[in-house]
Design a protein around this motif. Structure first.
Motif, short mmCIF file in Angstrom:
data_model
loop_
_atom_site.label_atom_id
_atom_site.label_comp_id
_atom_site.label_asym_id
_atom_site.label_seq_id
_atom_site.Cartn_x
_atom_site.Cartn_y
_atom_site.Cartn_z
N VAL A 48 0.77 -1.31 0.10
CA VAL A 48 -0.12 -0.15 0.04
C VAL A 48 0.94 1.39 0.04
CG1 VAL A 48 -1.74 -1.20 1.32
CG2 VAL A 48 -0.81 0.21 2.31
N ASP A 49 0.33 2.18 -0.81
CA ASP A 49 0.85 3.79 -0.61
C ASP A 49 0.87 3.47 1.17
OD1 ASP A 49 0.95 4.03 -2.79
OD2 ASP A 49 -0.69 5.02 -3.27
N PRO A 50 2.21 5.16 1.58
CA PRO A 50 2.16 5.11 2.79
C PRO A 50 1.30 5.81 3.64
CG PRO A 50 4.37 5.53 1.88
CD PRO A 50 3.31 5.06 0.74
N VAL A 57 -10.02 1.50 4.98
CA VAL A 57 -9.63 0.38 3.90
C VAL A 57 -8.59 -0.46 4.03
CG1 VAL A 57 -8.02 1.57 2.34
CG2 VAL A 57 -9.47 0.34 0.85
N VAL A 58 -7.37 -0.17 4.83
CA VAL A 58 -6.89 -1.48 5.07
C VAL A 58 -6.98 -2.26 6.00
CG1 VAL A 58 -4.22 -1.91 5.11
CG2 VAL A 58 -4.83 -0.33 3.76
N ARG A 59 -7.02 -0.95 7.08
CA ARG A 59 -7.78 -2.08 7.90
C ARG A 59 -9.09 -3.18 7.93
NH1 ARG A 59 -10.77 2.01 11.28
NH2 ARG A 59 -12.56 1.06 9.89
N ASP A 60 -9.93 -3.25 7.26
CA ASP A 60 -11.19 -3.12 6.97
C ASP A 60 -10.45 -5.06 5.72
OD1 ASP A 60 -13.28 -1.31 7.97
OD2 ASP A 60 -13.14 -0.80 6.21
N LEU A 61 -9.27 -4.31 5.08
CA LEU A 61 -9.37 -5.20 4.32
C LEU A 61 -8.81 -6.24 4.99
CD1 LEU A 61 -8.43 -6.50 1.56
CD2 LEU A 61 -6.06 -5.44 1.43
N SER A 72 -1.98 -11.87 6.74
CA SER A 72 -1.58 -11.15 5.73
C SER A 72 -0.56 -9.82 7.04
CB SER A 72 -3.19 -10.25 5.82
OG SER A 72 -3.49 -9.13 6.95
N GLU A 73 0.08 -9.61 6.10
CA GLU A 73 1.00 -8.29 6.50
C GLU A 73 1.08 -7.47 5.23
OE1 GLU A 73 4.48 -10.13 8.69
OE2 GLU A 73 6.25 -8.20 6.64
N VAL A 74 1.02 -5.64 5.44
CA VAL A 74 1.30 -4.32 5.13
C VAL A 74 3.04 -4.04 5.47
CG1 VAL A 74 0.41 -2.51 5.13
CG2 VAL A 74 -1.66 -4.36 6.39
N PHE A 75 3.09 -3.99 3.98
CA PHE A 75 4.46 -3.70 3.40
C PHE A 75 3.76 -2.24 2.72
CE2 PHE A 75 7.20 -2.16 0.40
CZ PHE A 75 8.83 -2.28 0.93
N ASP A 76 4.66 -0.91 3.90
CA ASP A 76 3.78 0.53 3.24
C ASP A 76 4.64 1.44 2.49
OD1 ASP A 76 4.88 1.10 5.94
OD2 ASP A 76 3.66 1.81 6.46
N ALA A 104 -1.96 -5.05 -3.94
CA ALA A 104 -1.77 -3.92 -4.44
C ALA A 104 -3.11 -3.05 -3.98
CB ALA A 104 -1.22 -3.84 -5.84
N VAL A 105 -2.82 -2.41 -2.44
CA VAL A 105 -3.77 -1.65 -2.80
C VAL A 105 -3.36 0.32 -3.19
CG1 VAL A 105 -5.59 -0.26 -1.66
CG2 VAL A 105 -5.27 -2.43 -1.98
N GLY A 106 -3.81 1.47 -4.23
CA GLY A 106 -2.99 2.45 -4.16
C GLY A 106 -2.73 2.33 -6.23
#
Length: 421
Positions: A48-50, A57-61, A72-76, A104-106
């Motif tokens: 995701v974008d920082p 949106v990321v929390r809900d995802l 899941s793991e987030v890379f920002d 990918a979200v962004g």
């Protein structure tokens, strides 16, 4: 007079189209992502974008993924204009997590980071091993892409664009293996896009639409070749011209009224169509020449291609009169003689760019005049783009485009073919 229809010659009925296995478009469709991920893996690496990492949106995802039994793991740590180093960092994090699906979200940089991290996860090596066309040797883990900007089209294309500091230019990685498994396009995700990004990304989408529609003609004998960009065909023409219409209807409205969801939807839909068109047909001169311009000026990709596009269209006008006439009509021109419409098209595009506050001159970007010849030579090195231009790009013709763009003078290019207004 010319009608607002596509060419119908028999040779234009040849068609090729590459696309994701599934495309989902509509308001609220982001909520389908967890189910789509769960069908393809159990460990999702979310790029995701920082500024999105702590967003709803990321929390809900992540909550949806957990409910679907997916870790899941987030890379920002996504970096704009995507330097090689950012991809390597993402690839190491994905490997440590054991990712088997990438989400990918962004914007384009996030999607291209996920694409290249997936390549390294599957095939190892260095990012530079995959530069150019057809150098990804096989499939990569499934990628699900949800754009938050309407522009790059990366959610449906076989391309990732990378900034290589050693080469002082952008480079492309092109392979059908880079096409995401699923593209999820939710216009509500673009509501948070700032006006400047809306303008730049939308300019990029319009350039995709126009360059794919006017690209070198596809060769029926080359269908099974290793080429990623196949040239324009009947299907890409259909998509590209409709993309121009949708973007023209929505982009300036979305720029001026960011909460106009209808305008956002029109623009995102147009960007999707443009991505499908250029993902097969390819882009051309404006994209080739933006690579060195962007590397020197550090301006957004969409600003560079938006600035250069009218000048490239002017050079291409003699070879694409009918297509440019259709583009002029799609941009709102009144019906007229085909030749006149073709000459209107570059000016109409430049007017649209001005409405988006995109500069019309390379001098406005502080590009050094003494580097124009260098930029012309560098642009030619992007062969998949330069060779796809309908008028073959040479060092001389590329320099003519850049000199006119530096001076901000479309007349310099249009006057010899009758466009003196």
């Amino acid at each position: 007079m010319v009608s607002d229809t596509l060419p119908t010659e028999d040779q234009r009925m040849y068609a090729v189209l590459r696309s994701p296995g599934q495309i989902v478009f509509g308001r609220g469709q982001r909520h389908r992502i967890p189910a789509l991920v769960a069908q393809r893996g159990t460990r999702a690496f979310i790029v995701v974008d920082p500024f999105l990492s702590a967003a709803p949106v990321v929390r809900d995802l992540r909550e949806g993924l957990a409910a679907a039994g997916v870790a899941s793991e987030v890379f920002d740590q996504v970096v704009p204009e995507l330097p090689v180093s950012a991809i390597a960092t993402a690839a190491r994090a994905a490997a440590a997590f054991g990712a088997d699906v990438f989400v990918a979200v962004g914007g384009g940089s996030s999607i291209d980071t996920a694409k290249m991290a997936a390549v390294l996860a599957a095939h190892g090596g260095e990012v530079s091993d995959y530069y150019g066309e057809g150098n990804v040797p096989g499939p990569v883990p499934p990628i699900i892409a949800a754009p938050t900007t309407a522009g790059t089209g990366s959610e449906v294309t076989p391309v990732a664009v990378i900034t290589d500091p050693v080469r002082e230019s952008k480079v492309g990685v092109s392979s059908p293996h880079l096409i995401p498994a699923v593209a999820v396009l939710d216009p509500e995700l673009t509501l948070s896009c700032p006006p400047g990004v809306t303008a730049a990304s939308g300019a990029d989408a319009l350039c995709h639409a126009i360059e794919s529609y006017t690209a070198a003609k596809g060769d029926p004998e080359a269908t099974a070749s290793a080429r990623v960009f196949m040239g324009s065909t009947a299907l890409t023409d259909l998509l590209g011209l409709e993309a121009v219409r949708r973007i023209a209807a929505g982009l300036v409205r979305a720029y001026r009224a960011p909460d106009d969801l209808e305008a956002r939807s029109l623009t995102l839909y147009g960007s999707l169509l443009a991505g499908l068109a250029f993902g097969t047909a390819g882009t051309a001169g404006a994209h080739a020449l933006q690579y060195p311009v962007g590397a020197v000026t550090h301006t957004p990709h969409g600003v560079g291609v938006g600035l250069l596009l009218p000048y490239v269209m002017a050079v291409n006008a003699p070879a694409r009169q009918a297509e440019l006439a259709h583009i002029a009509l799609a941009l709102g021109a009144a019906p007229a003689d085909e030749a006149d419409l073709a000459l209107q098209a570059p000016r109409l595009v430049q007017e649209l760019m001005s409405d988006l506050d995109i500069p019309t001159s390379l001098a406005d970007l502080d590009f050094p005049r003494e580097r124009l010849a260098w930029a012309a030579e560098e642009g030619l090195k992007a062969k998949r783009l330069a060779d796809n231009n309908p008028v073959p790009l040479t060092a001389e013709s590329a320099l003519r485009i850049l000199e006119a763009a530096y001076d901000g003078s479309l007349t310099t290019l249009l006057a010899p073919i009758g466009g003196t207004r």
